[in-house]
Design an enzyme around this catalytic site. Structure first.
Site, PDB file in Angstrom:
ATOM      1  CE1 TYR A 147     -13.887  43.128 114.155  1.00 38.99           C
ATOM      2  CE2 TYR A 147     -15.597  44.238 114.447  1.00 38.99           C
ATOM      3  CZ  TYR A 147     -15.014  43.607 113.853  1.00 38.99           C
ATOM      4  OH  TYR A 147     -15.124  43.753 112.430  1.00 38.99           O
ATOM      5  CD  GLN A 211     -31.781  41.709 118.253  1.00 33.94           C
ATOM      6  OE1 GLN A 211     -32.927  41.826 118.726  1.00 33.94           O
ATOM      7  NE2 GLN A 211     -30.865  40.671 118.311  1.00 33.94           N
TER       8      GLN A 211
HETATM    9  P1  NAD Z   1     -13.365  36.865 107.898  1.00 30.68           P
HETATM   10  O1  NAD Z   1     -13.088  36.347 109.339  1.00 30.68           O
HETATM   11  O2  NAD Z   1     -13.922  35.763 106.719  1.00 30.68           O
HETATM   12  O3  NAD Z   1     -12.073  37.313 107.266  1.00 30.68           O
HETATM   13  C1  NAD Z   1     -10.914  37.715 108.125  1.00 30.68           C
HETATM   14  C2  NAD Z   1      -9.755  36.992 107.659  1.00 30.68           C
HETATM   15  O4  NAD Z   1      -8.354  37.392 108.417  1.00 30.68           O
HETATM   16  C3  NAD Z   1      -9.729  35.432 107.741  1.00 30.68           C
HETATM   17  O5  NAD Z   1      -9.325  34.953 106.645  1.00 30.68           O
HETATM   18  C4  NAD Z   1      -8.774  35.276 108.869  1.00 30.68           C
HETATM   19  O6  NAD Z   1      -8.032  33.924 108.874  1.00 30.68           O
HETATM   20  C5  NAD Z   1      -7.772  36.264 108.791  1.00 30.68           C
HETATM   21  N1  NAD Z   1      -7.125  36.689 110.073  1.00 30.68           N
HETATM   22  C6  NAD Z   1      -7.472  36.887 111.143  1.00 30.68           C
HETATM   23  N2  NAD Z   1      -6.483  37.053 111.850  1.00 30.68           N
HETATM   24  C7  NAD Z   1      -5.425  37.227 111.291  1.00 30.68           C
HETATM   25  C8  NAD Z   1      -4.082  37.489 111.431  1.00 30.68           C
HETATM   26  N3  NAD Z   1      -3.729  37.728 112.833  1.00 30.68           N
HETATM   27  N4  NAD Z   1      -3.020  37.413 110.540  1.00 30.68           N
HETATM   28  C9  NAD Z   1      -3.596  36.900 109.500  1.00 30.68           C
HETATM   29  N5  NAD Z   1      -4.958  37.034 109.168  1.00 30.68           N
HETATM   30  C10 NAD Z   1      -5.803  36.968 109.992  1.00 30.68           C
HETATM   31  O7  NAD Z   1     -14.165  38.136 108.093  1.00 30.68           O
HETATM   32  P2  NAD Z   1     -14.753  39.025 106.978  1.00 30.68           P
HETATM   33  O8  NAD Z   1     -16.277  39.313 107.278  1.00 30.68           O
HETATM   34  O9  NAD Z   1     -14.328  38.652 105.624  1.00 30.68           O
HETATM   35  O10 NAD Z   1     -14.137  40.412 107.554  1.00 30.68           O
HETATM   36  C11 NAD Z   1     -12.979  41.136 106.688  1.00 30.68           C
HETATM   37  C12 NAD Z   1     -12.692  42.306 107.384  1.00 30.68           C
HETATM   38  O11 NAD Z   1     -13.838  43.195 107.185  1.00 30.68           O
HETATM   39  C13 NAD Z   1     -12.300  42.149 108.817  1.00 30.68           C
HETATM   40  O12 NAD Z   1     -11.159  43.155 109.015  1.00 30.68           O
HETATM   41  C14 NAD Z   1     -13.519  42.663 109.552  1.00 30.68           C
HETATM   42  O13 NAD Z   1     -13.444  43.510 110.849  1.00 30.68           O
HETATM   43  C15 NAD Z   1     -14.290  43.777 108.383  1.00 30.68           C
HETATM   44  N6  NAD Z   1     -15.621  43.926 108.685  1.00 30.68           N
HETATM   45  C16 NAD Z   1     -16.538  42.962 108.183  1.00 30.68           C
HETATM   46  C17 NAD Z   1     -17.964  43.073 108.295  1.00 30.68           C
HETATM   47  C18 NAD Z   1     -18.882  41.991 107.584  1.00 30.68           C
HETATM   48  O14 NAD Z   1     -20.071  42.249 107.781  1.00 30.68           O
HETATM   49  N7  NAD Z   1     -18.281  40.848 106.919  1.00 30.68           N
HETATM   50  C19 NAD Z   1     -18.300  44.289 108.897  1.00 30.68           C
HETATM   51  C20 NAD Z   1     -17.130  45.216 109.333  1.00 30.68           C
HETATM   52  C21 NAD Z   1     -16.016  44.961 109.311  1.00 30.68           C
HETATM   53  N1  UDP Z   2     -28.207  37.208 116.370  1.00 33.53           N
HETATM   54  C1  UDP Z   2     -29.513  36.331 116.309  1.00 33.53           C
HETATM   55  N2  UDP Z   2     -29.340  35.030 116.267  1.00 33.53           N
HETATM   56  C2  UDP Z   2     -28.388  34.410 115.797  1.00 33.53           C
HETATM   57  C3  UDP Z   2     -27.192  35.458 115.865  1.00 33.53           C
HETATM   58  C4  UDP Z   2     -27.116  36.416 115.621  1.00 33.53           C
HETATM   59  O1  UDP Z   2     -30.382  37.060 116.712  1.00 33.53           O
HETATM   60  O2  UDP Z   2     -28.129  33.142 115.758  1.00 33.53           O
HETATM   61  C5  UDP Z   2     -28.422  38.660 116.411  1.00 33.53           C
HETATM   62  C6  UDP Z   2     -27.505  39.388 117.298  1.00 33.53           C
HETATM   63  O3  UDP Z   2     -27.555  39.107 118.379  1.00 33.53           O
HETATM   64  C7  UDP Z   2     -27.331  40.703 116.683  1.00 33.53           C
HETATM   65  C8  UDP Z   2     -27.882  40.457 115.103  1.00 33.53           C
HETATM   66  O4  UDP Z   2     -28.417  39.331 115.023  1.00 33.53           O
HETATM   67  O5  UDP Z   2     -28.263  41.510 117.333  1.00 33.53           O
HETATM   68  C9  UDP Z   2     -26.556  40.452 114.355  1.00 33.53           C
HETATM   69  O6  UDP Z   2     -25.555  39.485 114.782  1.00 33.53           O
HETATM   70  P1  UDP Z   2     -24.180  39.487 114.173  1.00 33.53           P
HETATM   71  O7  UDP Z   2     -23.446  38.272 115.038  1.00 33.53           O
HETATM   72  O8  UDP Z   2     -24.606  38.734 112.768  1.00 33.53           O
HETATM   73  O9  UDP Z   2     -23.398  40.677 114.003  1.00 33.53           O
HETATM   74  P2  UDP Z   2     -23.074  41.992 114.711  1.00 33.53           P
HETATM   75  O10 UDP Z   2     -23.709  42.963 114.037  1.00 33.53           O
HETATM   76  O11 UDP Z   2     -23.957  41.803 116.080  1.00 33.53           O
HETATM   77  O12 UDP Z   2     -21.803  42.051 115.032  1.00 33.53           O
END
Ligand code: NAD
Ligand code: UDP
Length: 324
Positions: A147, A211
């Site tokens: 990732y 953390q």
């Molecule tokens: P999510 O998993 O709910 O959404 C991702 C979507 O992408 C899903 O609908 C999934 O089915 C689709 N998808 C995955 N692989 C695919 C593929 N090969 N082709 C087409 N569709 C595909 O996650 P989210 O939290 O909504 O995240 C959305 C974006 O934001 C992602 O790119 C993620 O990396 C980024 N992001 C999210 C967070 C967060 O905290 N939510 C943090 C950092 C980055």
């Molecule tokens: N975490 C936890 N318990 C859970 C799930 C996650 O303590 O049931 C912790 C995880 O180890 C991390 C933080 O919560 O330190 C955030 O995890 P998450 O998977 O939400 O996102 P990340 O920021 O690690 O991608």
């Protein structure tokens, strides 16, 4: 009418994507939501299906597709650790081939294209809080690398398409975001803790819970994405979007228990490999260039999220991977 655009949202049926689609549809744009439903379900966008300016396409972003659009938000990628580690090679392909495909489309259509990058590009950060100038501390061979490095490679591709082909790009580094419509089985900390508390199960603290993370409510984040897309072309990012209020995971657990009124036990489980010890965005650039800052404090956002979790029927959600 000329300000109305044809907009593609990849990953548009996901947690953030479905809210983004909703906002863009409400603004009157012609929205194409593209998704392969790996970590989402159609129910996230069911309410948009009858709208004349919304279209749903089942497609995998690793494969080329020809559409005519003015703007692209590239969100397609599994985001929760359990999801992206389920098939790490596919995760890397989704980031890299997905980026190449949307950038090729943007080049052909002369469209603007925004990449949803992540705070994970900073890895387990040694600089705190993290400004965009920090180059990060990512383990390139660990279980999170598919990732983290996939998203880093996508940023490289975006910058190279800008430099080599003058594609109009934007890069947003999203920090932990939560809210209604998170997949209840995504294994992320907010969904786990709420589901566990409401289900009367023990709250799973990974490690000792010391953390830290900084949690942004989804409405603030979606607002930031749209502001970045609409920003002047000179500012392509990367820009951090996240809430700079920092909490330990133990504090989060205690807040969830207080707000749900549940009395679950906290149990410590092993800390996952390479789990970042601290994370908090420096949002100076977003404030300066986008006039953006989060408005929803954690307590308020969690209350809304808990209310939503109380309304859903968990049996309608399929755990997408065995890793939740
Ligand atoms: P999510 O998993 O709910 O959404 C991702 C979507 O992408 C899903 O609908 C999934 O089915 C689709 N998808 C995955 N692989 C695919 C593929 N090969 N082709 C087409 N569709 C595909 O996650 P989210 O939290 O909504 O995240 C959305 C974006 O934001 C992602 O790119 C993620 O990396 C980024 N992001 C999210 C967070 C967060 O905290 N939510 C943090 C950092 C980055
Ligand atoms: N975490 C936890 N318990 C859970 C799930 C996650 O303590 O049931 C912790 C995880 O180890 C991390 C933080 O919560 O330190 C955030 O995890 P998450 O998977 O939400 O996102 P990340 O920021 O690690 O991608």
């Amino acid at each position: 009418m000329s300000s109305l655009k044809r907009i593609l949202v990849t990953g548009g049926a996901g947690f953030l994507g479905s809210h983004l689609c909703q906002r863009l549809v409400e603004q009157g744009h012609d929205v194409i939501c593209l998704d392969n439903f790996f970590t989402s379900q159609k129910s996230n966008v069911n309410h948009l299906l009858g709208r004349p300016n919304f279209e749903l396409v089942r497609h995998d972003v690793t494969l080329p597709i020809f559409l005519e659009v003015d703007e692209i938000y590239n969100l397609a990628c599994p985001a929760a650790p359990g999801h992206y580690q389920y098939n790490p090679i596919k995760t890397m392909k989704t980031s890299v081939l997905g980026a190449i495909n949307v950038l090729g489309m943007a080049k052909r259509c002369r469209a603007k294209v925004l990449q949803a990058s992540t705070s994970e590009v900073y890895g387990d950060p040694l600089v705190h809080p993290q400004p965009e100038s920090y180059r990060g501390s990512v383990n390139p061979i660990g279980p999170r690398a598919c990732y983290d490095e996939g998203k880093r490679a996508a940023e490289t591709l975006f910058m190279d398409y800008r430099r080599s082909n003058r594609v109009n790009i934007r890069i947003v580094r999203i920090f932990n975001t939560y809210g209604p419509r998170m997949h209840p089985y995504d294994g992320r900390v907010v969904s786990n803790f709420i589901r566990q508390a409401l289900g009367g199960q023990a709250i799973t603290l990974f490690g000792d819970g010391s953390q830290t993370r900084s949690f942004c409510y989804r409405d603030d984040l979606v607002d930031g994405l749209i502001r970045m897309m609409d920003a002047p072309d000179e500012f392509c990012g990367p820009v951090n979007l996240g809430n700079p209020e920092e909490f330990t995971i133990r504090q989060l657990a205690e807040l969830v228990l207080e707000l749900t009124g549940c009395r679950a036990q906290l149990v410590e489980e092993p800390l996952p490999v390479d789990d970042p010890t601290q994370r908090r965005p420096d949002i100076t650039l977003a404030m300066k260039h986008l006039d953006w800052r989060p408005t929803v404090p954690l307590r308020q956002g969690l209350t809304r999220t808990i209310e939503w979790f109380r309304t859903i029927d968990l049996s309608h959600y399929r755990p997408p991977t065995p890793n939740y």
